[in-house]
Design a protein around this motif. Structure first.
Motif, PDB file in Angstrom:
ATOM      1  N   MET A 108       0.808  -1.222   0.000  1.00 15.46           N
ATOM      2  CA  MET A 108       0.000   0.000   0.000  1.00 15.46           C
ATOM      3  C   MET A 108       0.844   1.275   0.000  1.00 15.46           C
ATOM      4  O   MET A 108       0.541   2.197  -0.776  1.00 15.46           O
ATOM      5  N   PRO A 109       1.898   1.390   0.813  1.00 12.24           N
ATOM      6  CA  PRO A 109       2.715   2.616   0.733  1.00 12.24           C
ATOM      7  C   PRO A 109       3.378   2.792  -0.641  1.00 12.24           C
ATOM      8  O   PRO A 109       3.548   3.917  -1.120  1.00 12.24           O
ATOM      9  N   ILE A 110       3.723   1.691  -1.283  1.00 13.09           N
ATOM     10  CA  ILE A 110       4.290   1.771  -2.633  1.00 13.09           C
ATOM     11  C   ILE A 110       3.241   2.289  -3.602  1.00 13.09           C
ATOM     12  O   ILE A 110       3.548   3.082  -4.504  1.00 13.09           O
ATOM     13  N   ALA A 111       1.997   1.883  -3.406  1.00 15.35           N
ATOM     14  CA  ALA A 111       0.904   2.386  -4.243  1.00 15.35           C
ATOM     15  C   ALA A 111       0.719   3.886  -4.060  1.00 15.35           C
ATOM     16  O   ALA A 111       0.444   4.614  -5.026  1.00 15.35           O
ATOM     17  N   VAL A 112       0.888   4.360  -2.831  1.00 15.59           N
ATOM     18  CA  VAL A 112       0.804   5.811  -2.571  1.00 15.59           C
ATOM     19  C   VAL A 112       1.916   6.525  -3.344  1.00 15.59           C
ATOM     20  O   VAL A 112       1.670   7.541  -4.014  1.00 15.59           O
ATOM     21  N   ILE A 113       3.111   6.003  -3.284  1.00 10.41           N
ATOM     22  CA  ILE A 113       4.242   6.608  -4.001  1.00 10.41           C
ATOM     23  C   ILE A 113       3.977   6.622  -5.507  1.00 10.41           C
ATOM     24  O   ILE A 113       4.287   7.604  -6.196  1.00 10.41           O
ATOM     25  N   ALA A 114       3.392   5.546  -6.021  1.00  8.14           N
ATOM     26  CA  ALA A 114       3.075   5.490  -7.453  1.00  8.14           C
ATOM     27  C   ALA A 114       2.123   6.626  -7.842  1.00  8.14           C
ATOM     28  O   ALA A 114       2.288   7.247  -8.897  1.00  8.14           O
ATOM     29  N   LYS A 115       1.149   6.895  -7.008  1.00  4.87           N
ATOM     30  CA  LYS A 115       0.209   7.984  -7.301  1.00  4.87           C
ATOM     31  C   LYS A 115       0.889   9.339  -7.169  1.00  4.87           C
ATOM     32  O   LYS A 115       0.644  10.247  -7.966  1.00  4.87           O
ATOM     33  N   LEU A 116       1.756   9.495  -6.188  1.00  3.39           N
ATOM     34  CA  LEU A 116       2.486  10.753  -6.029  1.00  3.39           C
ATOM     35  C   LEU A 116       3.433  11.003  -7.201  1.00  3.39           C
ATOM     36  O   LEU A 116       3.688  12.152  -7.569  1.00  3.39           O
ATOM     37  N   SER A 117       3.942   9.933  -7.798  1.00  6.40           N
ATOM     38  CA  SER A 117       4.929  10.074  -8.872  1.00  6.40           C
ATOM     39  C   SER A 117       4.340  10.712 -10.127  1.00  6.40           C
ATOM     40  O   SER A 117       5.087  11.217 -10.971  1.00  6.40           O
ATOM     41  N   PHE A 118       3.039  10.712 -10.263  1.00  5.70           N
ATOM     42  CA  PHE A 118       2.390  11.434 -11.361  1.00  5.70           C
ATOM     43  C   PHE A 118       1.833  12.763 -10.865  1.00  5.70           C
ATOM     44  O   PHE A 118       2.010  13.803 -11.506  1.00  5.70           O
ATOM     45  N   GLY A 119       1.181  12.730  -9.725  1.00  4.19           N
ATOM     46  CA  GLY A 119       0.494  13.914  -9.226  1.00  4.19           C
ATOM     47  C   GLY A 119       1.400  15.075  -8.878  1.00  4.19           C
ATOM     48  O   GLY A 119       1.134  16.217  -9.265  1.00  4.19           O
ATOM     49  N   VAL A 120       2.471  14.812  -8.165  1.00  2.00           N
ATOM     50  CA  VAL A 120       3.352  15.895  -7.709  1.00  2.00           C
ATOM     51  C   VAL A 120       4.100  16.551  -8.880  1.00  2.00           C
ATOM     52  O   VAL A 120       4.060  17.782  -9.021  1.00  2.00           O
ATOM     53  N   PRO A 121       4.784  15.788  -9.745  1.00  2.20           N
ATOM     54  CA  PRO A 121       5.474  16.455 -10.864  1.00  2.20           C
ATOM     55  C   PRO A 121       4.519  17.207 -11.792  1.00  2.20           C
ATOM     56  O   PRO A 121       4.848  18.277 -12.290  1.00  2.20           O
ATOM     57  N   THR A 122       3.332  16.662 -11.997  1.00  7.91           N
ATOM     58  CA  THR A 122       2.375  17.336 -12.872  1.00  7.91           C
ATOM     59  C   THR A 122       1.912  18.648 -12.263  1.00  7.91           C
ATOM     60  O   THR A 122       1.767  19.653 -12.972  1.00  7.91           O
ATOM     61  N   ALA A 123       1.697  18.668 -10.959  1.00  7.66           N
ATOM     62  CA  ALA A 123       1.317  19.919 -10.291  1.00  7.66           C
ATOM     63  C   ALA A 123       2.435  20.948 -10.428  1.00  7.66           C
ATOM     64  O   ALA A 123       2.172  22.130 -10.706  1.00  7.66           O
ATOM     65  N   ILE A 124       3.671  20.523 -10.268  1.00  2.62           N
ATOM     66  CA  ILE A 124       4.814  21.438 -10.423  1.00  2.62           C
ATOM     67  C   ILE A 124       4.903  21.947 -11.861  1.00  2.62           C
ATOM     68  O   ILE A 124       5.094  23.147 -12.104  1.00  2.62           O
ATOM     69  N   LEU A 125       4.737  21.049 -12.823  1.00  3.11           N
ATOM     70  CA  LEU A 125       4.772  21.450 -14.229  1.00  3.11           C
ATOM     71  C   LEU A 125       3.648  22.425 -14.567  1.00  3.11           C
ATOM     72  O   LEU A 125       3.827  23.346 -15.374  1.00  3.11           O
ATOM     73  N   PHE A 126       2.491  22.256 -13.944  1.00  5.37           N
ATOM     74  CA  PHE A 126       1.379  23.190 -14.169  1.00  5.37           C
ATOM     75  C   PHE A 126       1.743  24.584 -13.656  1.00  5.37           C
ATOM     76  O   PHE A 126       1.518  25.580 -14.336  1.00  5.37           O
ATOM     77  N   VAL A 127       2.318  24.646 -12.463  1.00  2.00           N
ATOM     78  CA  VAL A 127       2.736  25.938 -11.898  1.00  2.00           C
ATOM     79  C   VAL A 127       3.759  26.614 -12.823  1.00  2.00           C
ATOM     80  O   VAL A 127       3.755  27.841 -12.981  1.00  2.00           O
ATOM     81  N   LEU A 128       4.603  25.816 -13.453  1.00  2.00           N
ATOM     82  CA  LEU A 128       5.617  26.345 -14.367  1.00  2.00           C
ATOM     83  C   LEU A 128       5.062  26.625 -15.767  1.00  2.00           C
ATOM     84  O   LEU A 128       5.804  27.072 -16.647  1.00  2.00           O
TER      85      LEU A 128
END
Length: 127
Positions: free
Chosen positions: A76-96
């Motif tokens: 389950m924690p690995i699944a959380v990381i998998a979701k963060l691996s798309f969500g966090v960079p995409t949010a940063i790219l949107f801000v940029l």
């Protein structure tokens, strides 16, 4: 929350996430021609198809966790990381200003699913 209810809730979270993921990911296999018509050709199609294949494989992991949350709780924690691996960079790219609103909205859905995965992990801790 009772043990049985926690297990059922965690199972539903992961099963629904797996189904959603397959529904979202499968059409991407046919996206390359549409992207080329829109003037955004894929310069490295192997990355596109490799991403979709790896993401679809993860849906099988989510499905497995959904079938037996206690057995696969360590994933389950690995699944959380998998979701963060798309969500966090995409949010940063949107801000940029490097991704559009549709893409960042989809990333928010992944972040929400990641939060649900974390919730599932927490409620199954005491079981």
């Amino acid at each position: 929350m009772s043990d049985d209810r926690a297990i059922r809730t965690a199972g539903r979270i992961f099963t629904i996430a797996a189904i959603y993921g397959v529904i979202i990911l499968l059409p991407i296999y046919s996206a390359e021609p549409m992207m080329a018509k829109a003037g955004r050709p894929v310069s490295h199609p192997e990355l596109l198809y490799g991403f979709v294949g790896a993401a679809l494989a993860f849906q099988l992991i989510y499905w497995s966790i959904g079938r037996d949350p206690l057995r696969y709780r360590p994933l389950m924690p690995i699944a959380v990381i998998a979701k963060l691996s798309f969500g966090v960079p995409t949010a940063i790219l949107f801000v940029l200003g490097r991704v559009d609103a549709v893409t960042v909205t989809l990333s928010w859905i992944d972040l929400l699913i990641g939060a649900c995965f974390l919730f599932a992990w927490r409620i199954t801790r005491a079981v």
